[in-house]
Design an enzyme around this catalytic site. Sequence first.
Site, PDB file in Angstrom:
ATOM      1  N   TYR A 116      43.589  30.363  38.190  1.00 31.95           N
ATOM      2  CA  TYR A 116      42.874  30.935  37.043  1.00 31.95           C
ATOM      3  C   TYR A 116      42.385  29.856  36.071  1.00 31.95           C
ATOM      4  CZ  TYR A 116      43.872  35.803  38.298  1.00 31.95           C
ATOM      5  OH  TYR A 116      43.907  37.031  38.920  1.00 31.95           O
ATOM      6  N   LYS A 159      48.066  42.488  42.838  1.00 31.99           N
ATOM      7  CA  LYS A 159      48.813  41.812  41.776  1.00 31.99           C
ATOM      8  C   LYS A 159      50.218  42.399  41.606  1.00 31.99           C
ATOM      9  CE  LYS A 159      44.543  40.691  39.245  1.00 31.99           C
ATOM     10  NZ  LYS A 159      43.860  40.669  37.930  1.00 31.99           N
TER      11      LYS A 159
HETATM   12  N1  UDP Z   1      42.035  39.784  31.897  1.00 28.97           N
HETATM   13  C1  UDP Z   1      42.762  40.181  30.792  1.00 28.97           C
HETATM   14  N2  UDP Z   1      42.102  40.439  29.606  1.00 28.97           N
HETATM   15  C2  UDP Z   1      40.750  40.311  29.489  1.00 28.97           C
HETATM   16  C3  UDP Z   1      40.013  39.909  30.614  1.00 28.97           C
HETATM   17  C4  UDP Z   1      40.692  39.650  31.801  1.00 28.97           C
HETATM   18  O1  UDP Z   1      43.996  40.294  30.843  1.00 28.97           O
HETATM   19  O2  UDP Z   1      40.195  40.562  28.408  1.00 28.97           O
HETATM   20  C5  UDP Z   1      42.748  39.501  33.154  1.00 28.97           C
HETATM   21  C6  UDP Z   1      42.582  40.593  34.210  1.00 28.97           C
HETATM   22  O3  UDP Z   1      43.804  40.664  34.952  1.00 28.97           O
HETATM   23  C7  UDP Z   1      41.435  40.054  35.056  1.00 28.97           C
HETATM   24  C8  UDP Z   1      41.742  38.549  35.044  1.00 28.97           C
HETATM   25  O4  UDP Z   1      42.206  38.306  33.720  1.00 28.97           O
HETATM   26  O5  UDP Z   1      41.421  40.623  36.355  1.00 28.97           O
HETATM   27  C9  UDP Z   1      40.557  37.657  35.322  1.00 28.97           C
HETATM   28  O6  UDP Z   1      39.497  37.995  34.432  1.00 28.97           O
HETATM   29  P1  UDP Z   1      37.993  38.113  34.941  1.00 28.97           P
HETATM   30  O7  UDP Z   1      37.113  38.140  33.754  1.00 28.97           O
HETATM   31  O8  UDP Z   1      37.739  37.072  35.983  1.00 28.97           O
HETATM   32  O9  UDP Z   1      37.945  39.593  35.598  1.00 28.97           O
HETATM   33  P2  UDP Z   1      37.833  40.052  37.139  1.00 28.97           P
HETATM   34  O10 UDP Z   1      36.920  39.073  37.830  1.00 28.97           O
HETATM   35  O11 UDP Z   1      39.238  40.051  37.686  1.00 28.97           O
HETATM   36  O12 UDP Z   1      37.251  41.428  37.074  1.00 28.97           O
END
Ligand code: UDP
Length: 147
Positions: A51, A11
């Site tokens: 997303y 990222k």
């Molecule tokens: N994210 C965030 N706040 C949150 C949860 C997620 O900013 O409370 C962001 C973070 O960059 C994360 C992305 O959103 O990697 C996608 O969220 P996801 O729940 O899919 O987490 P991941 O699969 O990336 O662990």
Amino acid sequence: MAGSKTLTIIKPGAVTNEYIGPILARINEAGFHIAAMRLLRLNLTQAKNFYAVHKEKPFYESLISFMTSGPVVVAILEKKDAVKEYRKLIGHTDPNKAQPGTIRRMFAESMERNAVHGSDSDANAEIECDFFFSKSERFSNFDPVHF
Ligand code: UDP
Ligand code: MG
């Protein structure tokens, strides 16, 4: 081959901090093959589509703004059980909860700026790999015609 690939994004933030090399080293040391890779900047439409599953979440707008703020590295990684193995290597979404030695623990700045993306299922890995790469841009270890 089913279950053998995942999509990662290094990222913005990790790229700006010059962590591309160290993160790719961790990926290779963990036994992943890099089957496709590109440096690019996501536009608004791409980031929103990528997303889309999070569009109702409170962090969505901020996440989209962050993900379009600078260049990223997108890559297809191959290994047996790639999705599960890569999520183990990157650690928890919140770097404060990620195990020592994981990529997010080592390179993340915050929950949002958590260094890398990793696909969360084989089905989503397929969709995400197709989002960025055509078949001719992939050099799979499971497809030795390339080597
Ligand atoms: N994210 C965030 N706040 C949150 C949860 C997620 O900013 O409370 C962001 C973070 O960059 C994360 C992305 O959103 O990697 C996608 O969220 P996801 O729940 O899919 O987490 P991941 O699969 O990336 O662990
Ligand atoms: Mg996710």
